[in-house]
Design an enzyme around this catalytic site. Structure first.
Site, PDB file in Angstrom:
ATOM      1  N   HIS A  86      32.258  44.115  41.522  1.00 49.16           N
ATOM      2  CA  HIS A  86      32.125  45.462  41.164  1.00 49.16           C
ATOM      3  C   HIS A  86      32.377  46.958  40.861  1.00 49.16           C
ATOM      4  O   HIS A  86      32.206  47.744  40.525  1.00 49.16           O
ATOM      5  CB  HIS A  86      32.224  46.131  43.255  1.00 49.16           C
ATOM      6  CG  HIS A  86      31.367  47.220  43.589  1.00 49.16           C
ATOM      7  ND1 HIS A  86      30.334  48.263  43.317  1.00 49.16           N
ATOM      8  CD2 HIS A  86      32.499  47.629  43.989  1.00 49.16           C
ATOM      9  CE1 HIS A  86      30.449  49.227  43.795  1.00 49.16           C
ATOM     10  NE2 HIS A  86      31.533  49.353  43.758  1.00 49.16           N
ATOM     11  N   ASP A 115      28.914  65.150  12.721  1.00 48.66           N
ATOM     12  CA  ASP A 115      29.468  63.670  13.380  1.00 48.66           C
ATOM     13  C   ASP A 115      30.389  63.829  14.189  1.00 48.66           C
ATOM     14  O   ASP A 115      31.476  64.489  13.682  1.00 48.66           O
ATOM     15  CB  ASP A 115      28.890  62.771  12.571  1.00 48.66           C
ATOM     16  CG  ASP A 115      28.659  61.509  13.310  1.00 48.66           C
ATOM     17  OD1 ASP A 115      28.956  61.273  13.998  1.00 48.66           O
ATOM     18  OD2 ASP A 115      27.305  60.663  13.211  1.00 48.66           O
ATOM     19  N   TRP A 151      39.765  43.980  41.341  1.00 47.72           N
ATOM     20  CA  TRP A 151      39.987  44.304  40.431  1.00 47.72           C
ATOM     21  C   TRP A 151      41.284  44.691  39.761  1.00 47.72           C
ATOM     22  O   TRP A 151      41.803  44.510  38.645  1.00 47.72           O
ATOM     23  CB  TRP A 151      39.566  45.414  39.814  1.00 47.72           C
ATOM     24  CG  TRP A 151      40.238  46.911  40.361  1.00 47.72           C
ATOM     25  CD1 TRP A 151      40.342  46.956  41.987  1.00 47.72           C
ATOM     26  CD2 TRP A 151      40.799  48.102  39.889  1.00 47.72           C
ATOM     27  NE1 TRP A 151      41.142  48.395  41.655  1.00 47.72           N
ATOM     28  CE2 TRP A 151      41.126  48.690  39.952  1.00 47.72           C
ATOM     29  CE3 TRP A 151      40.441  48.225  38.160  1.00 47.72           C
ATOM     30  CZ2 TRP A 151      41.715  49.878  40.032  1.00 47.72           C
ATOM     31  CZ3 TRP A 151      41.165  49.198  37.515  1.00 47.72           C
ATOM     32  CH2 TRP A 151      42.316  50.146  38.260  1.00 47.72           C
ATOM     33  N   SER A 178      37.888  48.858  22.711  1.00 46.06           N
ATOM     34  CA  SER A 178      36.658  49.950  22.253  1.00 46.06           C
ATOM     35  C   SER A 178      37.191  51.178  23.459  1.00 46.06           C
ATOM     36  O   SER A 178      37.159  52.057  22.493  1.00 46.06           O
ATOM     37  CB  SER A 178      35.675  49.122  23.230  1.00 46.06           C
ATOM     38  OG  SER A 178      34.646  50.289  23.739  1.00 46.06           O
ATOM     39  N   SER A 179      37.996  51.292  24.256  1.00 44.54           N
ATOM     40  CA  SER A 179      38.495  52.855  24.931  1.00 44.54           C
ATOM     41  C   SER A 179      39.409  53.406  23.943  1.00 44.54           C
ATOM     42  O   SER A 179      39.549  54.189  23.592  1.00 44.54           O
ATOM     43  CB  SER A 179      39.049  52.362  26.150  1.00 44.54           C
ATOM     44  OG  SER A 179      37.694  52.234  27.199  1.00 44.54           O
ATOM     45  N   HIS A 262      47.445  54.285  37.384  1.00 41.20           N
ATOM     46  CA  HIS A 262      47.066  55.498  37.993  1.00 41.20           C
ATOM     47  C   HIS A 262      46.279  56.364  36.822  1.00 41.20           C
ATOM     48  O   HIS A 262      45.858  57.584  37.230  1.00 41.20           O
ATOM     49  CB  HIS A 262      48.712  56.472  39.013  1.00 41.20           C
ATOM     50  CG  HIS A 262      47.782  57.002  39.584  1.00 41.20           C
ATOM     51  ND1 HIS A 262      47.682  57.273  40.909  1.00 41.20           N
ATOM     52  CD2 HIS A 262      48.316  58.625  38.901  1.00 41.20           C
ATOM     53  CE1 HIS A 262      47.080  57.882  41.004  1.00 41.20           C
ATOM     54  NE2 HIS A 262      47.548  59.451  40.273  1.00 41.20           N
ATOM     55  N   GLU A 264      44.363  55.835  34.768  1.00 39.65           N
ATOM     56  CA  GLU A 264      43.212  55.572  34.593  1.00 39.65           C
ATOM     57  C   GLU A 264      42.329  55.957  35.533  1.00 39.65           C
ATOM     58  O   GLU A 264      40.803  56.665  35.070  1.00 39.65           O
ATOM     59  CB  GLU A 264      42.355  54.004  35.407  1.00 39.65           C
ATOM     60  CG  GLU A 264      41.252  53.351  35.485  1.00 39.65           C
ATOM     61  CD  GLU A 264      40.758  53.258  34.628  1.00 39.65           C
ATOM     62  OE1 GLU A 264      41.400  53.359  32.985  1.00 39.65           O
ATOM     63  OE2 GLU A 264      39.557  53.611  33.921  1.00 39.65           O
ATOM     64  N   TYR A 266      42.279  59.458  35.870  1.00 39.87           N
ATOM     65  CA  TYR A 266      42.707  60.898  35.857  1.00 39.87           C
ATOM     66  C   TYR A 266      41.915  60.467  33.911  1.00 39.87           C
ATOM     67  O   TYR A 266      41.684  61.611  33.797  1.00 39.87           O
ATOM     68  CB  TYR A 266      44.369  61.560  35.469  1.00 39.87           C
ATOM     69  CG  TYR A 266      44.693  61.774  36.401  1.00 39.87           C
ATOM     70  CD1 TYR A 266      44.149  62.769  37.664  1.00 39.87           C
ATOM     71  CD2 TYR A 266      45.320  60.973  37.112  1.00 39.87           C
ATOM     72  CE1 TYR A 266      45.030  62.906  38.574  1.00 39.87           C
ATOM     73  CE2 TYR A 266      46.250  61.132  38.783  1.00 39.87           C
ATOM     74  CZ  TYR A 266      45.560  61.933  39.384  1.00 39.87           C
ATOM     75  OH  TYR A 266      45.745  62.097  40.001  1.00 39.87           O
ATOM     76  N   SER A 277      33.162  72.304  34.262  1.00 42.24           N
ATOM     77  CA  SER A 277      34.295  73.340  34.001  1.00 42.24           C
ATOM     78  C   SER A 277      32.780  73.926  32.706  1.00 42.24           C
ATOM     79  O   SER A 277      33.070  75.535  32.367  1.00 42.24           O
ATOM     80  CB  SER A 277      35.491  73.665  33.145  1.00 42.24           C
ATOM     81  OG  SER A 277      36.503  72.955  34.319  1.00 42.24           O
ATOM     82  N   HIS A 311      52.724  55.298  44.030  1.00 48.86           N
ATOM     83  CA  HIS A 311      53.121  55.251  45.372  1.00 48.86           C
ATOM     84  C   HIS A 311      51.427  54.158  45.693  1.00 48.86           C
ATOM     85  O   HIS A 311      50.705  53.950  47.244  1.00 48.86           O
ATOM     86  CB  HIS A 311      51.897  56.558  45.583  1.00 48.86           C
ATOM     87  CG  HIS A 311      50.817  57.187  44.752  1.00 48.86           C
ATOM     88  ND1 HIS A 311      51.002  57.852  43.836  1.00 48.86           N
ATOM     89  CD2 HIS A 311      49.595  56.310  44.278  1.00 48.86           C
ATOM     90  CE1 HIS A 311      49.317  58.299  42.936  1.00 48.86           C
ATOM     91  NE2 HIS A 311      48.902  56.401  43.714  1.00 48.86           N
ATOM     92  N   HIS A 312      50.803  53.504  44.314  1.00 49.23           N
ATOM     93  CA  HIS A 312      49.696  52.531  44.703  1.00 49.23           C
ATOM     94  C   HIS A 312      50.353  50.997  45.837  1.00 49.23           C
ATOM     95  O   HIS A 312      50.240  50.398  46.083  1.00 49.23           O
ATOM     96  CB  HIS A 312      49.372  52.369  43.504  1.00 49.23           C
ATOM     97  CG  HIS A 312      48.403  52.823  43.659  1.00 49.23           C
ATOM     98  ND1 HIS A 312      47.244  53.067  43.426  1.00 49.23           N
ATOM     99  CD2 HIS A 312      48.803  53.812  42.362  1.00 49.23           C
ATOM    100  CE1 HIS A 312      46.527  54.166  42.795  1.00 49.23           C
ATOM    101  NE2 HIS A 312      47.554  54.642  42.222  1.00 49.23           N
ATOM    102  N   THR A 337      45.633  70.397  40.405  1.00 44.53           N
ATOM    103  CA  THR A 337      44.906  70.172  41.575  1.00 44.53           C
ATOM    104  C   THR A 337      44.708  70.956  42.325  1.00 44.53           C
ATOM    105  O   THR A 337      42.391  71.347  41.576  1.00 44.53           O
ATOM    106  CB  THR A 337      44.260  68.619  41.712  1.00 44.53           C
ATOM    107  OG1 THR A 337      45.463  67.482  40.925  1.00 44.53           O
ATOM    108  CG2 THR A 337      42.896  68.398  41.802  1.00 44.53           C
ATOM    109  N   LYS A 340      42.855  74.066  39.444  1.00 42.24           N
ATOM    110  CA  LYS A 340      41.602  74.390  39.356  1.00 42.24           C
ATOM    111  C   LYS A 340      40.460  73.904  40.271  1.00 42.24           C
ATOM    112  O   LYS A 340      39.767  74.657  39.748  1.00 42.24           O
ATOM    113  CB  LYS A 340      41.401  72.205  38.950  1.00 42.24           C
ATOM    114  CG  LYS A 340      42.385  71.264  37.319  1.00 42.24           C
ATOM    115  CD  LYS A 340      41.647  70.927  36.792  1.00 42.24           C
ATOM    116  CE  LYS A 340      40.652  71.235  35.707  1.00 42.24           C
ATOM    117  NZ  LYS A 340      41.091  72.106  34.811  1.00 42.24           N
ATOM    118  N   ARG A 459      40.853  46.337  54.255  1.00 37.82           N
ATOM    119  CA  ARG A 459      39.621  46.479  53.383  1.00 37.82           C
ATOM    120  C   ARG A 459      39.187  45.280  52.779  1.00 37.82           C
ATOM    121  O   ARG A 459      40.583  44.043  52.989  1.00 37.82           O
ATOM    122  CB  ARG A 459      40.132  47.387  51.891  1.00 37.82           C
ATOM    123  CG  ARG A 459      41.281  46.959  50.910  1.00 37.82           C
ATOM    124  CD  ARG A 459      42.025  48.645  50.342  1.00 37.82           C
ATOM    125  NE  ARG A 459      40.991  47.737  49.024  1.00 37.82           N
ATOM    126  CZ  ARG A 459      41.603  48.774  48.446  1.00 37.82           C
ATOM    127  NH1 ARG A 459      42.802  48.768  48.079  1.00 37.82           N
ATOM    128  NH2 ARG A 459      40.441  48.594  47.068  1.00 37.82           N
TER     129      ARG A 459
END
Lengths: 539, 382
Positions: A86, A115, A151, A178-179, A262, A264, A266, A277, A311-312, A337, A340, A459
């Site tokens: 998932h 293009d 994951w 790909s990324s 982390h 990722e 963002y 925006s 922090h994870h 943040t 924004k 979890r």
């Protein structure tokens, strides 16, 4: 010149002009061989929606099992496979490709380029994705099933897994390639192909967010590739990177993973900010407030995102000084943040507001992303995090950021640009129903999970103590409502492709920017000679 | 702040229990809660207060920002004929909303730092206990202080029938173990965590304790509970199939009760198995079945069939049936199979337990070998 619905359908009346620009070949070969940014953008978007439904179906399995305590529907090992797939499918298959799809479609239109810079590589970046996703899905059907590690794939658990883990590793390698190619393409396009007059500080905010995101991709994806490669060699070639008995350290993997993981977050959030925006100024009929500070805030968030990974990992046993440093660094992210959010509110202040579906999704985003930000601030405090780490509070937190943040933003973008893609207005009433159903069911699913986490429900468990029953039932009912509501979106899009009210070139009366100067639907080739950009608003 | 938070929680609780009754659940909402458990340790109470404070600060900011937004959404509508203003920057206000949040963050960081420093101070414990995570149970070794030398495994005791919905669930469903951790009240207990196979995490919310247990490394945490009672927690790091089924139960008792308990444990240990005993097949089968169900059945299953593709079967397996494989069988149980989920049980179980469980595996189901493994055989193979 061929005028074509690049979103599919209407096979092209291929142009017979003497230009070297031909229309697309017909049939399946058009999509396999295409180098057109609009075709590729459409494929990304369709692919991401299909993966969204696949990943969503897995979420339904998870929530169905959690409707009651006890084991009813699936075995614990299959439950673990579901939570892993998932997440991987939603992150790499749904959310990221959706925003890459937007970037492909809209960045050339926004900066006045004909293009993407590397059109063939663009084709290749997309076509790697279905292969990678196929590997992930295939892993469910090999002996031992898919990886049941979550994951995050922490060793030594991931060392124990069967062949499904190897398929996931190769899938991740491909997704990363790909990324990275996508990132290179976007940076090159934005830096080199802007229309005359469009300086960097006049670019639409969406382009800014993607320029910075692309750098994040290029910097962080190789780190993930390194981590999973080390995992692969630990699994099969006798290395001991993550095995204490061989001189390694299982926690090393977590450091590497989150050094990718982390940023990722963002990579997903920044393009979402970009879409918001664009949408908010349009429906406020007022230029974005504090353009320059928005750009600086994005850059600040991106840079800080590389310095907060642990922090994870507050409870892995990092030293007190480490905990303190990562706590302070994480708290600092709240400042840009917050800037924004304040800027978006100030953009709406004294505007001339209207509430079409894209604006509703943008407001939903603003409301719930802020809630996700607040729970993030709560989690940043190490002493509090010790109580909440690995509980449903964290699940609630990141779904507020990922679903209410990224998904709602993606919907805002999809409704906002759909008329430009199809040439027809979507059904506004159905769009609004889709929004309200999503909003209500999303909160029903995830808000109660805060309470579960505070009460201590861990979890990644298929079963729970009786005290957690009621909230889990509410959450499951919400999840099924949320899942079913998304099929409405599919119907709305299919309906808008078939016909409806013709869209004008400008589409929205408050819309600013080059993408609104081309007809709707956007012709197959646009800006073959660069437009001259004279600025909009009062920059 | 604490009081107002509680009031808010109880109000919301009433509202939510109204919603809950709609679901016609058989469970009362008695256990229902919106906030954290009120901890029974000083560190926990400080973290709890910190959480309440930060939540209220967030709520206040939320009300201010979204109050302003709500005003704007109502007043500045196009449908009400509001014309858009044209401003799009203001240096003063932009500096203000960068600086003010920064100041708020600093104010939060001060108590957050103090709490954390207190939480991490594991010095001068009265009792030190090592908690070892196994797939899927906890092992406890009392290393220092009163009770030194006591060691036991703690396995979930919730009946399988309840998990598989064949029996009504008890009120403490999931949260029962055969041997709970027992500690005295008002004593500083230091917990060293480690693991035998994969990463686990030892967590008890009421103590505000959560510490990963990493194989090959020792981490530590501590608590000093000031209220007697039974406190529950669960493994808090995904550790495979039965991650959801390795609860932690801690009984906090008075000093006198604790001394009694220590005495009993010592007696039990002294009256342990005689390693020189020669077991008959029936005796060994009876004992071995218990050991099997506690340690082996979660993977290889009670019927010995395993889980196809994930955990191999023992029923009819060559290793558990062929006479020539006896040594291999003993070696595998003792030392495990590196790179797989098969753990090394040599350090967890006694010679008697290993001998009887192997006897059980070689005689249960269709493996009727008739062989009896004696503790001495296991000792020789170590």
């Amino acid at each position: 010149m061929a005028h074509e619905h690049a979103l599919g359908g209407h096979e092209g009346q291929v142009g017979h002009d003497a230009h070297e620009h031909h229309g697309p070949p017909s049939g399946i070969m058009r999509w396999i061989t295409t180098t057109n940014h609009k075709d590729i953008g459409s494929m990304y978007l369709w692919f991401s929606f299909i993966m969204f439904l696949v990943g969503g179906a897995m979420a339904m399995v998870i929530r169905a099992e959690l409707f009651q305590p006890g084991l009813q529907i699936v075995s614990p090992e299959f439950f673990n496979q579901m939570i892993t797939l998932h997440a991987l499918i939603m992150v790499f298959g749904a959310i990221m490709p959706a925003f890459v799809g937007f970037s492909n479609w809209m960045i050339p239109l926004m900066i006045g380029a004909s293009d993407m810079a590397f059109a063939r590589m663009n084709n290749w970046s997309f076509w790697i994705l279905p292969v990678a996703s196929f590997l992930l899905i295939l892993s469910m059907f090999v002996p031992g099933g898919a990886a049941g590690t979550g994951w995050t794939m922490y060793p030594p658990l991931s060392i124990q897994m069967g062949m499904g883990m190897d398929l996931a590793i190769f899938g991740i390698h491909l997704l990363g390639m790909s990324s990275i190619m996508g990132g290179i393409n976007i940076i090159t396009t934005i830096l080199n192909m802007r229309a005359p007059g469009m300086t960097l500080m006049k670019m639409p905010m969406f382009c800014w967010t993607w320029l910075i995101t692309a750098f994040l991709l290029i910097a962080s994806m190789p780190v993930l590739a390194g981590a999973v490669t080390m995992l692969l060699t630990d699994r099969h070639f006798g290395t001991s990177f993550f095995n204490a008995a061989g001189g390694g350290d299982p926690v090393l993997f977590q450091h590497i993973f989150w050094f990718f993981g982390h940023p990722e977050v963002y990579i997903i959030a920044l393009p979402a900010f970009g879409v918001i925006s664009q949408v908010i100024p349009t429906f406020s009929r007022k230029p974005i407030f504090g353009y320059a500070s928005m750009v600086y805030a994005i850059a600040a968030i991106a840079i800080i995102s590389f310095f907060v990974w642990a922090h994870h990992m507050y409870v892995t046993g990092i030293p007190l000084t480490g905990q303190l440093y990562f706590m302070y660094a994480t708290m600092i992210i709240a400042v840009p943040t917050g800037v924004k959010v304040f800027n978006w509110v100030a953009t709406m202040w004294k505007g001339s507001l209207s509430f079409e579906t894209p604006m509703l999704f943008a407001l939903g985003f603003l409301f719930m992303f802020t809630l996700g930000g607040f729970s993030g601030l709560v989690l940043s405090l190490t002493a509090v995090d010790v109580m909440l780490q690995e509980t449903y509070y964290v699940i609630a937190h990141f779904h507020y950021v990922m679903v209410a943040g990224a998904l709602f933003s993606a919907y805002a973008g999809a409704y906002y640009w759909l008329p430009k893609w199809t040439g027809y207005m979507y059904d506004e009433t159905l769009g609004k129903i889709h929004f309200w159903l999503s909003l209500i069911f999303f909160n029903m699913t995830f808000f109660v999970q805060h309470f579960l986490g505070l009460a201590g429900m861990p979890r990644r468990v298929p079963d729970y103590a009786l005290q957690f029953t009621e909230f889990n039932q509410i959450s499951t009912i919400g999840a099924f409502g949320l899942g079913i509501s998304q099929l409405l979106f599919l119907y709305i899009v299919l309906k808008a492709r078939k016909g409806g009210k013709k869209a004008t070139a400008e589409v929205w009366d408050g819309a600013q920017g080059l993408e609104w100067t081309v007809p709707s639907p956007a012709p197959y080739h646009t800006f073959e000679t660069p437009p001259v950009f004279e600025g909009h608003g009062k920059h | 702040m604490k009081v107002s938070m509680k009031k808010f929680a109880s109000l919301a609780g009433v509202a939510a229990s109204g919603i809950g009754s709609l679901f016609g659940s058989t469970n009362a909402w008695a256990d229902f809660q919106l906030n954290m458990h009120e901890p029974v340790t000083e560190a926990g109470r400080r973290a709890y207060e910190l959480h309440n404070d930060i939540s209220l600060i967030c709520l206040a900011i939320f009300i201010v920002v979204f109050g302003i937004l709500a005003y704007s959404l109502i007043k500045h509508r196009k449908s009400k004929g509001h014309k858009a203003a044209d401003f799009h920057e203001h240096l003063g206000i932009e500096i203000a909303w960068t600086v003010i949040p920064s100041i708020i963050l600093v104010l939060i960081a001060i108590p957050a730092t103090k709490t954390l420093v207190h939480m991490r101070d594991t010095s001068e414990p009265a009792i030190t206990i090592k908690a070892t995570g196994y797939q899927w149970k906890w092992g406890y070794d009392y290393l220092k202080g009163e009770g030194e030398g006591i060691k036991f495994l703690s396995v979930q005791a919730t009946p399988k029938e309840q998990i598989h919905n064949q029996a009504d669930k008890a009120h403490n469903y999931m949260m029962t173990v055969d041997n709970p951790l027992v500690v005295p009240v008002n004593a500083k207990v230091r917990i060293l965590t480690t693991a035998n196979d994969v990463i686990h995490a030892w967590a008890v919310p009421a103590f505000a304790v959560k510490q990963d247990a990493v194989p090959g490394f020792i981490r530590d945490t501590w608590f000093k509970a000031d209220k007697e009672g039974t406190y529950n927690g669960q493994c808090s790091e995904l550790c495979g199939k039965d991650h959801g089924y390795m609860p932690i139960v801690v009984k906090v008792v008075s000093a006198a009760e604790y001394s009694n308990w220590v005495g009993e444990q010592k007696k039990k240990a002294a009256a342990g198995d005689d390693p020189a005993k020669t077991w008959t097949l029936d005796e060994a089968m009876a004992r071995g079945e218990k050991v099997y169900n506690a340690n082996c059945a979660s993977c290889h299953q009670a019927n010995g069939q395993g889980i196809p593709g994930t955990f191999p079967p023992l029923d009819g397996a060559k290793i558990a049936k062929a006479a020539a494989q006896k040594g291999n069988h003993i070696g595998t149980v003792l030392h495990g199979r590196p790179g797989t989920a098969m753990a090394a049980f040599g350090a967890q179980l006694s010679d008697t337990e290993i001998a009887t469980v192997i006897t059980y595996e070689r005689n249960a189901w269709s493996n009727k070998t008739g062989e009896v493994i004696q503790p001495a055989d296991v000792k020789a193979a170590r």
